[in-house]
Enzyme design. Sequence first.
Site, PDB file in Angstrom:
ATOM      1  N   CYS A 204       0.804  -1.224   0.000  1.00 33.74           N
ATOM      2  CA  CYS A 204       0.000   0.000   0.000  1.00 33.74           C
ATOM      3  C   CYS A 204       0.839   1.277   0.000  1.00 33.74           C
ATOM      4  CB  CYS A 204      -0.921   0.008   1.217  1.00 33.74           C
ATOM      5  SG  CYS A 204      -1.973  -1.458   1.334  1.00 33.74           S
ATOM      6  N   CYS A 229      -5.732   5.080   7.923  1.00 36.13           N
ATOM      7  CA  CYS A 229      -6.059   3.687   8.222  1.00 36.13           C
ATOM      8  C   CYS A 229      -7.043   3.565   9.379  1.00 36.13           C
ATOM      9  CB  CYS A 229      -4.790   2.899   8.541  1.00 36.13           C
ATOM     10  SG  CYS A 229      -3.839   3.587   9.916  1.00 36.13           S
TER      11      CYS A 229
END
Length: 237
Positions: A204, A229
Amino acid sequence: MNDLLNYQLELSALSPRDIIKRAVADHADIAVSFSGAEDVVLVDMISKLSAKPRVFTLDTGRLHPETYRYLEQVRNHYKIDIEVFTPDHVALQALVQEKGLFSFFTDGHQECCGIRKIEPLTRALLPLNAWITGQRKDQSPNTRSTVPVVQPDTLFSGQNAILMKYNPLANWSSADVWNYIKMFELPFNPLHLQGFKSIGCEPCTQATLPNQHEREGRWWWEEATQKECGLHAEKAQ
């Protein structure tokens, strides 16, 4: 509320080192959250204020090899213990079994981050009454521009009714961070030399181009407003 505002104003006038010093004095159970990137500044500061600082990190199982080696470098450099929290293996196995290893590219990263980051952080914070993060206002104009130097954590719980979160570097720029690293010759993640400004999980995270904002390399397939996140989210009122 007035007490919190006064406390925020008081700490806003202090240097990051003095904010950490005050936080350590005000809380018996406090720890630095170390992500394995430029949070080494926090580790350096607290190591100079405490003989046995408490530092923890989240091992998602998907970090870059360089990040794992860097964690050990920091552990040895400061001669400190770093508590490592890993995902619940039952929840992680169920996700991978059902959706594979890269479901976040189609489903969004929140489910994967929930298992690999949020749940481990929940366990890490339970025995604490305060934690210290490396959040800065300039990290993301879309999601972090109003980060205060201290705030009650509205998402996670500690051992007290209110878990406090300190962001000593909130008013620092990326340049301030790197000036400190260079001045005191601190160890840093070698990925920064390869164009990685913000470092997370390997699938990511991408290196950024010149003049790109540091968070553009995180979850690059998603909208700018989604590049979090959930570790630093706030509960809706």
